[in-house]
Design a protein around this motif. Structure first.
Motif, short mmCIF file in Angstrom:
data_model
loop_
_atom_site.label_atom_id
_atom_site.label_comp_id
_atom_site.label_asym_id
_atom_site.label_seq_id
_atom_site.Cartn_x
_atom_site.Cartn_y
_atom_site.Cartn_z
N LEU A 66 0.82 -1.22 0.00
CA LEU A 66 0.00 0.00 0.00
C LEU A 66 0.86 1.27 0.00
CD1 LEU A 66 -2.88 -0.84 2.54
CD2 LEU A 66 -2.86 -1.07 0.05
N THR A 67 2.06 1.18 0.56
CA THR A 67 2.93 2.36 0.61
C THR A 67 3.67 2.58 -0.71
OG1 THR A 67 4.84 1.14 1.49
CG2 THR A 67 3.25 2.01 3.09
N ASP A 68 3.43 1.71 -1.71
CA ASP A 68 4.13 1.81 -2.99
C ASP A 68 3.14 1.99 -4.14
OD1 ASP A 68 6.65 1.73 -4.49
OD2 ASP A 68 5.95 -0.19 -5.27
N ASN A 69 2.14 2.84 -3.93
CA ASN A 69 1.16 3.17 -4.98
C ASN A 69 0.38 1.97 -5.49
OD1 ASN A 69 2.06 5.91 -4.94
ND2 ASN A 69 3.76 5.35 -6.29
N PHE A 70 0.11 1.01 -4.59
CA PHE A 70 -0.61 -0.20 -5.00
C PHE A 70 -2.01 0.13 -5.52
CE2 PHE A 70 -3.40 -3.84 -3.98
CZ PHE A 70 -2.74 -4.85 -4.66
N PHE A 71 -2.74 0.98 -4.82
CA PHE A 71 -4.10 1.33 -5.26
C PHE A 71 -4.09 1.89 -6.68
CE2 PHE A 71 -5.75 2.24 -0.67
CZ PHE A 71 -5.92 0.87 -0.48
N GLN A 72 -3.19 2.82 -6.92
CA GLN A 72 -3.14 3.47 -8.23
C GLN A 72 -2.70 2.51 -9.33
OE1 GLN A 72 -1.85 4.44 -5.38
NE2 GLN A 72 -1.93 6.69 -5.08
N ASP A 73 -1.67 1.69 -9.06
CA ASP A 73 -1.14 0.78 -10.08
C ASP A 73 -2.15 -0.30 -10.47
OD1 ASP A 73 1.17 2.21 -9.99
OD2 ASP A 73 2.35 0.70 -8.92
N VAL A 74 -2.84 -0.84 -9.46
CA VAL A 74 -3.81 -1.92 -9.74
C VAL A 74 -5.14 -1.35 -10.20
CG1 VAL A 74 -5.04 -3.89 -8.73
CG2 VAL A 74 -2.67 -3.45 -8.10
N GLY A 75 -5.47 -0.15 -9.73
CA GLY A 75 -6.72 0.49 -10.13
C GLY A 75 -7.89 0.14 -9.25
N PHE A 125 2.18 -15.26 -8.48
CA PHE A 125 1.55 -14.74 -9.70
C PHE A 125 0.61 -13.56 -9.46
CE2 PHE A 125 2.84 -19.02 -11.15
CZ PHE A 125 3.56 -18.63 -12.27
N GLN A 126 0.33 -13.25 -8.18
CA GLN A 126 -0.49 -12.06 -7.92
C GLN A 126 0.30 -10.78 -8.24
OE1 GLN A 126 -1.62 -11.40 -3.82
NE2 GLN A 126 0.43 -11.87 -3.05
N ALA A 127 1.59 -10.93 -8.49
CA ALA A 127 2.40 -9.78 -8.87
C ALA A 127 1.93 -9.17 -10.19
CB ALA A 127 3.87 -10.18 -8.98
N LEU A 200 9.06 -3.31 -13.57
CA LEU A 200 8.09 -3.72 -12.56
C LEU A 200 8.07 -2.74 -11.40
CD1 LEU A 200 8.83 -7.56 -12.36
CD2 LEU A 200 7.03 -6.42 -13.67
N ALA A 201 6.91 -2.63 -10.76
CA ALA A 201 6.77 -1.81 -9.57
C ALA A 201 7.44 -2.51 -8.39
CB ALA A 201 5.29 -1.56 -9.27
N GLY A 202 7.72 -1.75 -7.34
CA GLY A 202 8.32 -2.34 -6.15
C GLY A 202 7.44 -3.40 -5.53
N TRP A 203 6.11 -3.15 -5.49
CA TRP A 203 5.20 -4.13 -4.88
C TRP A 203 5.14 -5.41 -5.71
CZ3 TRP A 203 1.14 -5.77 -7.85
CH2 TRP A 203 0.66 -4.92 -8.86
#
Length: 478
Positions: A66-75, A125-127, A200-203
């Motif tokens: 969540l601290t690595d823009n997870f909401f924005q990246d996943v949508g 694979f959830q990555a 790839l994103a950090g998350w």
């Protein structure tokens, strides 16, 4: 208080549980037994703890994401995120009992190992998730694959250890969970800096690396864990104990508690019915549901809360691990004291009372501008957030009357813990941020109710024991 030296039944009532008629006549010295238990601790406990470590990494690393823009990246939104967390808990709850029934039949080496590999693959694979549908699907699948692991580990330990050895082992088992929670922030701090590598994103790197680690752990578990005390051989064919040592391991447990005799490979319907109609389980279940909801809320949102206190978003992941490391010490200490004093109910009550005071402190400080003070109180709360849980589980296991009933009871116990996950995921809402006044009020009320449930649990056993003494029946542990 119940006398733990008292037998609940007679070994001769279940001859099918012995390999031959002489098993119950075998003798051994105290030093010989201690040496065997030490070897046992070095064999099965590290594998179970490592499995729990991997589980918590894969279940809890989304809090770091969540601290690595997870909401924005996943949508997705925060509400949709909370829904996914509920689906994870729902998947676990639905299959908790069926999983332990399968465990009872085929044993831990195959079943637990297969579970670890399965959820490790999902976690890896959830990555690559993108959008609400994939997010919800991966959370549900992760819950389904993880279902039953924790009660399976608890039940497996009851097959190898005596009654006055279980609380400390249960607590050590949960060290896997807590050490993962403690180290995840530090690990995430490093991995999240990989954002941009290979596009790839950090998350995403966080999920990939920790998921593959879990698959490796599952492979080790399948290869190395012994099948049972009666057949202490791994799937690779490695025999860990001689025939005599195997008999000692079996008989020392059965002489201590004949209810652990497993004369069948299947849990009977009578045992299932007896467990589901056992009203004594109610306060124990409510303790798990009511008290673990706040604990999980604090653990998942701790990095985000630390950011709101004024700390850097990546640094917050590392700093929040302080309380989690302390929790390892407090948790093991609680289990050791519970076994030494045999006062499991009192230790559960004290653990919940400490948690209540600290959650109240967090609620009173929601409007404080002193970020260091708020961080200190939150860290201390995390350090005592679940010390009661393992002891509550061993308390339940001690009062089960048969091996099958104990298996289902452990599944129900962890079902309660995961039902709490359905609750905690909705305690903090976006419209309540960043202070979460309403959320902290709900947390304080839930912990208050759990303290009351612990008192009720102790009182019920105390009253039952008074009745049991009058008719000369077995007594309950409290």
């Amino acid at each position: 208080m119940a006398d733990e030296k008292q037998h609940i039944g007679n070994l001769s009532e279940s001859p099918a549980s012995r390999s031959d008629d002489e098993d119950h006549e075998i003798t051994w010295t105290e030093d010989e037994e201690k040496a065997l238990v030490r070897r046992l601790d070095m064999l099965i406990m590290p594998l179970l703890i490592l499995g729990f470590f991997a589980l918590q990494l894969d279940r809890g690393n989304i809090g770091n994401a969540l601290t690595d823009n997870f909401f924005q990246d996943v949508g997705i939104t925060q509400f949709q995120f909370n829904t996914g967390q509920q689906l994870l808990s729902a998947g676990i709850v639905l299959l908790e009992i069926p999983s332990n029934v399968i465990l009872y039949r085929i044993g831990p080496a195959v079943w637990i190992g297969a579970q670890i590999v399965a959820w490790g693959l999902v976690a890896t694979f959830q990555a690559f998730q993108k959008g609400l549908g994939p997010y919800l699907t991966t959370r549900l699948l992760l819950g389904i694959c993880e279902a039953g692991f924790i009660p399976a580990g608890l039940f497996t330990m009851t097959r190898w250890y005596k009654r006055d050895e279980t609380s400390k082992r249960f607590s050590c088992y949960f060290v896997g969970n807590m050490s993962a929670a403690a180290s995840s922030g530090l690990v995430a701090y490093g991995i999240l800096h990989m954002r941009g590598i290979a596009g790839l994103a950090g998350w995403q790197w966080l999920f990939l690396i920790e998921g593959l680690f879990t698959v490796l752990v599952g492979g080790l578990f399948v290869a190395l864990f012994p099948r049972s005390a009666s057949n202490p051989v791994s799937l690779l064919g490695v025999r860990y104990f001689s025939e005599r040592e195997s008999q000692i391991l079996q008989q020392r447990v059965l002489r201590d508690d004949p209810t652990k005799i497993q004369a069948r490979q299947n849990v009977s319907w009578a045992e299932v019915k007896a467990t589901f109609t056992n009203w004594r389980l109610i306060p124990h279940m409510l303790i798990s549901i009511l008290a673990l909801s706040p604990a999980q809320t604090m653990a998942s949102y701790a990095p985000s809360l630390a950011v709101s206190f004024g700390y850097d978003r990546l640094k917050a992941n590392a700093m929040i691990s302080i309380g989690a490391w302390i929790l390892i010490i407090t948790n093991v200490s609680w289990g050791i004291i519970a076994d030494k004093t045999r006062l499991r109910g009192l230790m559960v009550f004290l653990g919940l009372l400490f948690l209540w005071g600290l959650t109240l402190g967090n609620r009173l400080l929601v409007e404080s501008t002193n970020g260091k003070l708020r961080f200190g109180v939150l860290t201390t709360a995390i350090a005592f957030q679940a010390v009661f849980h393992a002891v509550n589980g061993s308390w339940l296991a001690l009062n089960a009357r048969t091996a099958g009933e104990r298996s289902i009871t452990m599944a129900l116990f962890i079902m309660g813990a995961n039902i709490s996950g359905i609750i905690w995921s909705q305690i903090f809402q976006a419209d309540d941020a960043p202070l979460y006044k309403r959320g902290w009020t709900v947390i304080t009320v839930l912990v208050s109710a759990s303290v009351l449930m612990s008192v009720i649990a102790v009182v019920q056993y105390w009253l039952l024991n008074r009745l049991q003494r009058r008719v000369g029946k077995d007594r309950y542990h409290y």
